[in-house]
Design a protein around this motif. Structure first.
Motif, PDB file in Angstrom:
ATOM      1  N   LEU A 203      22.954 -18.655   0.619  1.00 44.35           N
ATOM      2  CA  LEU A 203      21.821 -18.326  -0.252  1.00 44.35           C
ATOM      3  C   LEU A 203      20.646 -17.757   0.525  1.00 44.35           C
ATOM      4  CD1 LEU A 203      21.939 -21.298  -2.767  1.00 44.35           C
ATOM      5  CD2 LEU A 203      22.807 -18.974  -3.070  1.00 44.35           C
ATOM      6  N   GLU A 204      20.605 -17.972   1.830  1.00 42.47           N
ATOM      7  CA  GLU A 204      19.558 -17.361   2.646  1.00 42.47           C
ATOM      8  C   GLU A 204      19.716 -15.843   2.684  1.00 42.47           C
ATOM      9  OE1 GLU A 204      19.560 -19.121   6.528  1.00 42.47           O
ATOM     10  OE2 GLU A 204      19.112 -21.109   5.745  1.00 42.47           O
ATOM     11  N   LEU A 205      20.936 -15.384   2.510  1.00 43.75           N
ATOM     12  CA  LEU A 205      21.219 -13.945   2.545  1.00 43.75           C
ATOM     13  C   LEU A 205      21.228 -13.320   1.153  1.00 43.75           C
ATOM     14  CD1 LEU A 205      24.104 -13.997   5.138  1.00 43.75           C
ATOM     15  CD2 LEU A 205      21.710 -13.457   5.542  1.00 43.75           C
ATOM     16  N   ASP A 206      21.700 -14.081   0.181  1.00 41.38           N
ATOM     17  CA  ASP A 206      21.828 -13.570  -1.185  1.00 41.38           C
ATOM     18  C   ASP A 206      21.537 -14.710  -2.152  1.00 41.38           C
ATOM     19  OD1 ASP A 206      22.500 -12.504  -3.635  1.00 41.38           O
ATOM     20  OD2 ASP A 206      24.537 -11.902  -3.055  1.00 41.38           O
ATOM     21  N   ASN A 207      20.270 -14.856  -2.526  1.00 40.29           N
ATOM     22  CA  ASN A 207      19.903 -15.981  -3.381  1.00 40.29           C
ATOM     23  C   ASN A 207      20.301 -15.778  -4.837  1.00 40.29           C
ATOM     24  OD1 ASN A 207      17.985 -14.142  -4.134  1.00 40.29           O
ATOM     25  ND2 ASN A 207      16.221 -15.379  -3.556  1.00 40.29           N
ATOM     26  N   ASN A 208      20.967 -14.678  -5.135  1.00 35.71           N
ATOM     27  CA  ASN A 208      21.432 -14.417  -6.497  1.00 35.71           C
ATOM     28  C   ASN A 208      22.900 -14.771  -6.708  1.00 35.71           C
ATOM     29  OD1 ASN A 208      18.935 -13.336  -7.409  1.00 35.71           O
ATOM     30  ND2 ASN A 208      19.409 -11.439  -6.334  1.00 35.71           N
ATOM     31  N   CYS A 209      23.564 -15.345  -5.710  1.00 37.31           N
ATOM     32  CA  CYS A 209      25.000 -15.572  -5.815  1.00 37.31           C
ATOM     33  C   CYS A 209      25.376 -17.010  -6.190  1.00 37.31           C
ATOM     34  CB  CYS A 209      25.712 -15.152  -4.527  1.00 37.31           C
ATOM     35  SG  CYS A 209      25.314 -16.136  -3.081  1.00 37.31           S
ATOM     36  N   LEU A 210      24.403 -17.841  -6.501  1.00 38.20           N
ATOM     37  CA  LEU A 210      24.698 -19.242  -6.810  1.00 38.20           C
ATOM     38  C   LEU A 210      25.641 -19.378  -7.998  1.00 38.20           C
ATOM     39  CD1 LEU A 210      24.183 -22.125  -5.909  1.00 38.20           C
ATOM     40  CD2 LEU A 210      22.201 -22.178  -7.423  1.00 38.20           C
ATOM     41  N   GLY A 211      25.392 -18.628  -9.070  1.00 39.36           N
ATOM     42  CA  GLY A 211      26.272 -18.677 -10.236  1.00 39.36           C
ATOM     43  C   GLY A 211      27.683 -18.240  -9.903  1.00 39.36           C
ATOM     44  N   GLU A 212      27.785 -17.230  -9.076  1.00 38.20           N
ATOM     45  CA  GLU A 212      29.088 -16.736  -8.648  1.00 38.20           C
ATOM     46  C   GLU A 212      29.822 -17.797  -7.820  1.00 38.20           C
ATOM     47  OE1 GLU A 212      30.665 -12.493  -6.964  1.00 38.20           O
ATOM     48  OE2 GLU A 212      28.847 -13.293  -6.050  1.00 38.20           O
ATOM     49  N   ILE A 213      29.104 -18.467  -6.948  1.00 38.22           N
ATOM     50  CA  ILE A 213      29.700 -19.533  -6.133  1.00 38.22           C
ATOM     51  C   ILE A 213      30.185 -20.665  -7.025  1.00 38.22           C
ATOM     52  CG2 ILE A 213      29.193 -21.331  -4.423  1.00 38.22           C
ATOM     53  CD1 ILE A 213      27.361 -19.228  -3.063  1.00 38.22           C
ATOM     54  N   GLU A 214      29.360 -21.057  -7.988  1.00 34.79           N
ATOM     55  CA  GLU A 214      29.772 -22.126  -8.897  1.00 34.79           C
ATOM     56  C   GLU A 214      31.021 -21.722  -9.679  1.00 34.79           C
ATOM     57  OE1 GLU A 214      28.114 -24.802 -12.623  1.00 34.79           O
ATOM     58  OE2 GLU A 214      26.669 -23.919 -11.232  1.00 34.79           O
ATOM     59  N   SER A 215      31.075 -20.484 -10.121  1.00 39.91           N
ATOM     60  CA  SER A 215      32.230 -19.992 -10.872  1.00 39.91           C
ATOM     61  C   SER A 215      33.496 -19.978 -10.016  1.00 39.91           C
ATOM     62  CB  SER A 215      31.925 -18.589 -11.389  1.00 39.91           C
ATOM     63  OG  SER A 215      33.052 -18.013 -11.972  1.00 39.91           O
ATOM     64  N   LYS A 216      33.377 -19.555  -8.766  1.00 46.42           N
ATOM     65  CA  LYS A 216      34.540 -19.423  -7.886  1.00 46.42           C
ATOM     66  C   LYS A 216      34.963 -20.739  -7.238  1.00 46.42           C
ATOM     67  CE  LYS A 216      33.911 -14.625  -6.388  1.00 46.42           C
ATOM     68  NZ  LYS A 216      35.240 -14.089  -6.667  1.00 46.42           N
ATOM     69  N   PHE A 217      33.968 -21.582  -6.882  1.00 47.09           N
ATOM     70  CA  PHE A 217      34.270 -22.753  -6.054  1.00 47.09           C
ATOM     71  C   PHE A 217      33.870 -24.090  -6.669  1.00 47.09           C
ATOM     72  CE2 PHE A 217      33.595 -19.061  -3.285  1.00 47.09           C
ATOM     73  CZ  PHE A 217      34.867 -18.957  -2.752  1.00 47.09           C
ATOM     74  N   GLY A 218      33.166 -24.061  -7.788  1.00 44.24           N
ATOM     75  CA  GLY A 218      32.818 -25.285  -8.483  1.00 44.24           C
ATOM     76  C   GLY A 218      31.372 -25.733  -8.254  1.00 44.24           C
ATOM     77  N   LYS A 219      30.947 -26.623  -9.123  1.00 42.99           N
ATOM     78  CA  LYS A 219      29.561 -27.109  -9.101  1.00 42.99           C
ATOM     79  C   LYS A 219      29.259 -27.901  -7.823  1.00 42.99           C
ATOM     80  CE  LYS A 219      26.174 -29.008 -12.236  1.00 42.99           C
ATOM     81  NZ  LYS A 219      25.390 -27.785 -12.366  1.00 42.99           N
ATOM     82  N   GLU A 220      30.211 -28.688  -7.360  1.00 40.40           N
ATOM     83  CA  GLU A 220      29.991 -29.480  -6.140  1.00 40.40           C
ATOM     84  C   GLU A 220      29.638 -28.577  -4.951  1.00 40.40           C
ATOM     85  OE1 GLU A 220      32.186 -32.848  -3.357  1.00 40.40           O
ATOM     86  OE2 GLU A 220      33.280 -31.955  -5.028  1.00 40.40           O
ATOM     87  N   ILE A 221      30.397 -27.510  -4.788  1.00 38.21           N
ATOM     88  CA  ILE A 221      30.159 -26.582  -3.682  1.00 38.21           C
ATOM     89  C   ILE A 221      28.824 -25.876  -3.879  1.00 38.21           C
ATOM     90  CG2 ILE A 221      30.964 -24.504  -2.478  1.00 38.21           C
ATOM     91  CD1 ILE A 221      32.693 -27.053  -1.997  1.00 38.21           C
TER      92      ILE A 221
END
Length: 121
Positions: free
Chosen positions: A99-117
């Protein structure tokens, strides 16, 4: 000569140079081979998916040292794997500073890897 990384791991100049001279694909393949006894085939696919995501976001990003950004997360997950941490911890290790590099990718991370990650990122 030896260097101590941020987490206290000791690496020789030769091992640092070897690490630096490997492509992202070589790095993840070596990691998966080295720790193949720790993770199932399904977990290895999840680990590789996290690595591929990290590379897609950081492949051209350099640290102040001039080294590729992705070398630090790879170093982190080697330490985590040495202590037999599970696949979720390895995935989070790859993505812990993304998120230090791309603070707009949190939703994408949650979608791909789950809420815990995503909550760790």
């Amino acid at each position: 000569m030896i260097y101590m990384d941020f987490y206290g791991g000791i690496m020789s100049v030769d091992s640092i140079n070897q690490f630096l001279n490997q492509s992202p694909e070589e790095l993840i393949n070596a990691f998966c081979l080295k720790y193949s006894d720790f993770y199932t085939d399904e977990e290895v696919l999840r680990i590789k998916s996290a690595w591929e995501y990290l590379i897609s976001k950081t492949k051209d990003t350099k640290r102040k040292s001039g080294h590729p950004y992705y070398l630090h997360p790879m170093s982190v997950v080697h330490i985590l794997a040495q202590y037999h941490f599970g696949v979720e911890t390895i995935v989070a290790g790859f993505l812990h500073n993304i998120l230090e590099l791309d603070n707009n990718c949190l939703g994408e991370i949650e979608s791909k890897f789950g809420k815990e990650i995503s909550s760790i990122c």
